[in-house]
Design an enzyme around this catalytic site. Structure first.
Site, PDB file in Angstrom:
ATOM      1  N   PRO A   2       2.597 -10.865   2.364  1.00 40.75           N
ATOM      2  CG  PRO A   2       1.972 -12.119   0.532  1.00 40.75           C
ATOM      3  CD  PRO A   2       3.078 -11.927   1.503  1.00 40.75           C
ATOM      4  CD  GLU A   3       1.335  -8.431   7.933  1.00 38.62           C
ATOM      5  OE1 GLU A   3       0.524  -7.983   8.751  1.00 38.62           O
ATOM      6  OE2 GLU A   3       2.542  -8.146   7.957  1.00 38.62           O
TER       7      GLU A   3
END
Length: 275
Positions: A2-3
């Site tokens: 997750p960015e």
DNA sequence: CGGGGTTCCTGGCCGC
DNA sequence: TGCGGCCAGGAACCCC
């Protein structure tokens, strides 16, 4: 992993699911990375915000007037493999690291296979305990962030440009995938230590484009990333650089190369991104 | 205070 | 088929 686009996708799904819900109980893995989840018991969720890759869940303490500013924040970092789900039932899951029971019978779950995630409860706005959040750079879509300001932020460090991006200090929310993608688009060698003003402004534009496009496609699911409703992203089919080592560059057909850069796998085009 | 190295974790994959 | 070895990597943490 997750960015910003993945975390924002989670935030958008999560906020309507948990807003105004009262947390009546909680359980957590004993690790200090997750145990603070218990501190949210008794509070009511006011909202779900995001800064960089951090989810900030506003908590109204018992007795606090609804509608006022939350006095505390439940901070969730998804790490590499973290996911949040809201369920009516209590499925058995060996990777559950924390869960919060809501007054209406539902449960908010945090599952995280590799345990790289982190949970904290702090006074609203007090981020001292999370150094990266405390020193976090501007949001990529902050209108106050322009080319000159981004150039100054890049020039503040003599680290390699990619390493500096991953530090979250010049700009918030860029991780390994989108750093490789944006640098490829900008034609910038990830290992250089100085970026001129013109190229800095161009890089900022490419970072914004890469993040916005990924958000439009629900984020990148390489393996574990899921949204609260358990769906995957679709941006993994649109990557030009990350994970394409050995395959032809989509601009010049030169095979992309992969190497270690400050202990991070980095993919780039030896032609388009030559020094 | 900045920068560099180390550490935390486990599923998936590879080779034998 | 089973298994040892290796890899992925964000951010805290430690040290200089």
């Amino acid at each position: 992993m997750p960015e910003l686009p993945e975390v924002e996708t989670v935030r958008r799904q999560l906020e309507p699911l948990v807003s105004n819900a009262k947390i009546i109980d909680a359980r957590a893995h004993r690790s200090p990375k997750f145990a603070p989840a218990l501190e949210a018991i008794g509070s009511t969720v006011a909202n779900v915000h995001r800064r960089g890759k951090y989810l900030l869940v506003g908590l109204l303490d018992p007795g606090q007037a609804p509608g006022g500013p939350p006095s505390r924040e439940l901070i969730v970092h998804l790490g590499m493999t973290g996911a949040l789900h809201v369920d009516d039932t209590s499925p058995s899951d060996p990777y559950e690291r924390a869960s919060w029971d809501l007054a209406d019978g539902r449960t908010l779950w945090f599952r995280d296979i590799r345990r790289f995630g982190r949970i904290a409860v702090v006074s609203a706005g007090d981020h001292q305990a999370l150094p990266t959040l405390h020193h976090l750079g501007p949001e990529p879509f902050d209108p106050a962030l322009d080319g000159p300001r981004f150039h100054r932020a890049l020039a503040a460090s003599r680290s390699r440009v990619k390493t500096h991006l991953l530090s979250q200090r010049p700009i918030a929310g860029v991780g390994n995938i989108y750093a490789d993608e944006a640098l490829w688009r900008a034609g910038i060698n990830p290992g250089i230590r100085r970026v001129g003003p013109t190229r800095a402004e161009a890089l900022l534009g490419h970072i914004r484009d890469v993040l916005a496009e990924a958000l439009d496609h629900g984020g990148t699911t390489l393996r574990d990333y899921r949204t609260p409703d358990r769906s995957t992203g679709q941006n993994q089919f649109r990557l030009d650089c990350y994970g394409r080592s050995g395959r032809p560059c989509r601009r010049c057909a030169t095979p992309l190369i992969s190497r270690e850069l400050d202990q991070r796998t980095t993919t780039s085009c030896p032609n388009c991104q030559a020094r």
